[in-house]
Design an enzyme around this catalytic site. Structure first.
Site, PDB file in Angstrom:
ATOM      1  N   ASP A  60       0.844  -1.194   0.000  1.00 16.30           N
ATOM      2  CA  ASP A  60       0.000   0.000   0.000  1.00 16.30           C
ATOM      3  C   ASP A  60       0.880   1.245   0.000  1.00 16.30           C
ATOM      4  O   ASP A  60       1.620   1.504   0.946  1.00 16.30           O
ATOM      5  CB  ASP A  60      -0.907  -0.014   1.232  1.00 16.30           C
ATOM      6  CG  ASP A  60      -2.078   0.941   1.103  1.00 16.30           C
ATOM      7  OD1 ASP A  60      -1.936   1.958   0.412  1.00 16.30           O
ATOM      8  OD2 ASP A  60      -3.133   0.664   1.691  1.00 16.30           O
ATOM      9  N   SER A 110      -7.247   4.428  -2.145  1.00 16.43           N
ATOM     10  CA  SER A 110      -7.020   2.983  -2.058  1.00 16.43           C
ATOM     11  C   SER A 110      -8.253   2.154  -2.391  1.00 16.43           C
ATOM     12  O   SER A 110      -8.117   0.971  -2.722  1.00 16.43           O
ATOM     13  CB  SER A 110      -6.524   2.620  -0.655  1.00 16.43           C
ATOM     14  OG  SER A 110      -5.296   3.240  -0.374  1.00 16.43           O
ATOM     15  N   HIS A 171     -10.381  -2.730   5.770  1.00 20.88           N
ATOM     16  CA  HIS A 171      -9.777  -1.574   5.100  1.00 20.88           C
ATOM     17  C   HIS A 171     -10.042  -1.666   3.603  1.00 20.88           C
ATOM     18  O   HIS A 171     -10.237  -2.746   3.044  1.00 20.88           O
ATOM     19  CB  HIS A 171      -8.276  -1.551   5.392  1.00 20.88           C
ATOM     20  CG  HIS A 171      -7.549  -0.378   4.840  1.00 20.88           C
ATOM     21  ND1 HIS A 171      -7.068  -0.349   3.539  1.00 20.88           N
ATOM     22  CD2 HIS A 171      -7.188   0.809   5.385  1.00 20.88           C
ATOM     23  CE1 HIS A 171      -6.455   0.797   3.317  1.00 20.88           C
ATOM     24  NE2 HIS A 171      -6.514   1.520   4.429  1.00 20.88           N
ATOM     25  N   THR A 173      -8.152  -1.569   1.046  1.00 16.58           N
ATOM     26  CA  THR A 173      -7.237  -2.374   0.251  1.00 16.58           C
ATOM     27  C   THR A 173      -7.651  -3.842   0.168  1.00 16.58           C
ATOM     28  O   THR A 173      -7.770  -4.384  -0.924  1.00 16.58           O
ATOM     29  CB  THR A 173      -5.803  -2.220   0.779  1.00 16.58           C
ATOM     30  OG1 THR A 173      -5.459  -0.830   0.771  1.00 16.58           O
ATOM     31  CG2 THR A 173      -4.805  -2.968  -0.080  1.00 16.58           C
ATOM     32  N   ASP A 352      -0.971  -0.112  -4.854  1.00 21.65           N
ATOM     33  CA  ASP A 352      -2.234   0.504  -5.256  1.00 21.65           C
ATOM     34  C   ASP A 352      -2.011   1.907  -5.793  1.00 21.65           C
ATOM     35  O   ASP A 352      -2.666   2.349  -6.732  1.00 21.65           O
ATOM     36  CB  ASP A 352      -3.231   0.515  -4.098  1.00 21.65           C
ATOM     37  CG  ASP A 352      -2.636   1.050  -2.802  1.00 21.65           C
ATOM     38  OD1 ASP A 352      -1.414   1.294  -2.736  1.00 21.65           O
ATOM     39  OD2 ASP A 352      -3.409   1.215  -1.834  1.00 21.65           O
ATOM     40  N   HIS A 353      -1.047   2.613  -5.233  1.00 20.13           N
ATOM     41  CA  HIS A 353      -0.744   3.986  -5.627  1.00 20.13           C
ATOM     42  C   HIS A 353       0.606   4.364  -5.056  1.00 20.13           C
ATOM     43  O   HIS A 353       1.213   3.589  -4.302  1.00 20.13           O
ATOM     44  CB  HIS A 353      -1.817   4.960  -5.103  1.00 20.13           C
ATOM     45  CG  HIS A 353      -2.037   4.835  -3.628  1.00 20.13           C
ATOM     46  ND1 HIS A 353      -1.143   5.314  -2.699  1.00 20.13           N
ATOM     47  CD2 HIS A 353      -3.039   4.247  -2.921  1.00 20.13           C
ATOM     48  CE1 HIS A 353      -1.586   5.040  -1.481  1.00 20.13           C
ATOM     49  NE2 HIS A 353      -2.731   4.386  -1.585  1.00 20.13           N
ATOM     50  N   HIS A 428      -1.555  10.914  -1.349  1.00 16.55           N
ATOM     51  CA  HIS A 428      -1.064   9.945  -2.316  1.00 16.55           C
ATOM     52  C   HIS A 428      -0.386  10.673  -3.469  1.00 16.55           C
ATOM     53  O   HIS A 428      -0.557  11.876  -3.661  1.00 16.55           O
ATOM     54  CB  HIS A 428      -2.228   9.116  -2.868  1.00 16.55           C
ATOM     55  CG  HIS A 428      -2.880   8.251  -1.835  1.00 16.55           C
ATOM     56  ND1 HIS A 428      -4.053   7.576  -2.059  1.00 16.55           N
ATOM     57  CD2 HIS A 428      -2.517   7.952  -0.562  1.00 16.55           C
ATOM     58  CE1 HIS A 428      -4.388   6.896  -0.989  1.00 16.55           C
ATOM     59  NE2 HIS A 428      -3.473   7.114  -0.059  1.00 16.55           N
TER      60      HIS A 428
END
Length: 497
Positions: A60, A110, A171, A173, A352-353, A428
């Site tokens: 993550d 996310s 969460h 994710t 994810d980013h 992010h």
């Protein structure tokens, strides 16, 4: 203090001149290049086996700059200069880039990204397991817009599946693997607004138990969302913040037990010693939940690492926390590689980013990754650390000027690196993230892809999901669907604890 800084910078510059002797020889680099070329030529023999196992490691917030800095940290932890080191994920033969934007956001969150790399569909920010037809917070837009994940596709094909995470299992994710929600924060019904409850939308914890009740392994945090409101926590009975949050008075751990078929052994654990005491050969289903497993790396004592199939690297502005998490994730990847075979297991590592994390300042070879740049600002005449953030809580003004980092312990685990823009939480980043792949059909992950392509390529490799026309000829040699994935999940976790 100024004299100390000058000596420190001179020492760094002097050490940078000590180039390893072998690297002074041009033949060293030529031989290295030829070895790499031979390895690349071997990749012409493509592995087109049917993947018996799929493993997705998700860091993550693990952007490319984080990967590079983690590589250097790994090497320095091993007493090297660092730059020449190699992460386990970097040993994978195929690398791609994934575009992470959400359907309504240039810089993603996310939830939308998890929907992409797990469900194969891009979505709006803040929404989980639903199409872009769903508006965040609006329960009445959800019906008919649910999308299924690769975990569901594998389950429908008779595979054993698991989710292991260092954050809450509810969460954003991990939750896209099983949930459909107009808001990523609807962890329990206690976090949902009245109109969403009246509209029939279910909270994410409830969906964890009800949507795919036969997930073999679920390990993570977020225990309080499973219990009735004000229920005392088993580990922290006197702390209000750990009490249950559910308004429907349901005990979802018991509900999880109740969904299991007769004759199957389902175990719930909340402590490491309970996990280590399990007889793996006699466990069919495992649910393990702590209050929150995301403990800073330097406070873990004997717990050296955890399996990060979904790893949490997000520590706002705290570079030391994030990079040590990345190194631990890489250790798990290495262990998974040793326990499985690339002939029948497709392993994919991605993020994810990214984050607004960077490092620079013309640092010399071998400069401590958490150290100072070998120069001062030519504007305010103050030193600065190599690692900086574009925004976040590290922005500090002291006496009208930028904080002098020589006056603080910038090597401390909780140090928040300086940032250009003051924010309570660092944001992010919007750039592409790397995708590392190894195993059957790993060559399908190449070039630059939309992020939602990832699960489709993985499903193709395993002959699961809707795209299976190519599997006819492979059916005879395809291994029978088994529950063998359960053991690697648990073995990895136990060996790393």
């Amino acid at each position: 203090m100024k004299a100390f800084l000058l000596l420190l910078l001179l020492a760094q510059l002097c050490s940078s001149s000590l180039v390893p002797e072998r690297e002074k020889d041009p033949e060293y680099w030529r031989r290295q290049a030829q070895d790499t070329l031979r390895e690349a030529l071997r990749l012409q023999r493509l592995n087109q086996n049917v993947a018996k196992n799929l493993i997705l490691f998700l860091g993550d917030g693990m952007g490319v700059s984080t990967v590079t800095a983690a590589r250097i940290l790994k090497g320095q932890l091993q007493k090297g200069k660092g730059e020449e080191s190699l992460l386990e994920m970097e040993k994978f033969p195929y690398v791609a880039l994934a575009k992470t934007y959400n359907t309504n956001a240039q810089v993603p969150d996310s939830a939308g990204t998890a929907t992409a790399y797990l469900c194969g569909v891009k979505a709006n920010e803040g929404t989980v397991g639903v199409s872009a037809g769903v508006t965040r917070d609006r329960c009445n837009t959800t019906k008919g817009q649910e999308v299924t994940s690769i975990l569901r596709w594998a389950k429908d094909a008779g595979k054993a599946v698991g989710i292991v995470t260092t954050t809450r299992v509810t969460h954003a994710t991990p939750s896209a693997a099983y949930a459909h929600s107009a808001n990523r924060d609807w962890y329990s019904d206690g976090e949902m607004p009245p109109d969403a409850l009246e509209g029939g939308c279910r909270d994410i914890a409830r969906q964890l138990v009800e949507n795919i009740p036969d997930i073999e392994v679920i390990l993570g945090g977020g225990r309080k969302y499973m219990y009735p409101k004000n229920t005392s926590d088993v580990e922290y009975p006197h702390e209000d913040k750990h009490r249950g949050t559910r308004l429907d008075h349901r005990d979802l751990v018991q509900a999880w037990h109740d969904t299991k078929p007769p004759g199957k052994v389902a175990k719930y654990v909340w402590h490491r010693r309970e996990l280590l005491a399990l007889n793996l050969s006699r466990v069919d289903f495992l649910l393990g939940e702590s209050w929150h497993p995301r403990v800073p790396w330097h406070q873990r004592g004997a717990v050296r690492a955890q399996l990060r199939v979904l790893g949490q690297l997000e520590w706002p502005g705290k570079a030391k926390q994030a990079l040590h998490e990345a190194v631990e994730l890489d250790r798990a990847i290495g262990l998974a590689t040793r326990l499985t075979s690339a002939q029948d297991t497709l392993s994919v590592v991605t993020a994810d980013h990214s984050h607004v994390f960077t490092f620079g300042g013309y640092t010399p070879r071998g400069n401590p990754i958490f150290g100072l740049a070998p120069m001062q600002s030519d504007v305010d005449r103050k030193p600065f650390t190599s690692i900086l953030y574009g925004n976040g809580p590290g922005y500090k003004i002291v006496a009208g000027e930028r904080e002098n980092v020589s006056a603080v312990d910038f090597a401390h685990a909780d140090y928040q690196a300086q940032s250009a823009v003051p924010l309570r939480q660092e944001t992010h980043g919007g750039e592409d993230v790397a995708v590392f792949a190894q195993g059957p059909m790993a060559h399908l992950l190449h070039g630059v892809h939309e992020q939602n392509y990832i699960p489709h390529a993985m499903a193709y490799a395993a002959c699961i999901g809707s795209n299976r026309a190519h599997c006819t000829n492979a059916a005879a040699s395809r291994p029978a669907a088994t529950a063998t994935l359960l053991l690697p999940f648990l073995t990895l976790l136990l060996l790393l604890c």
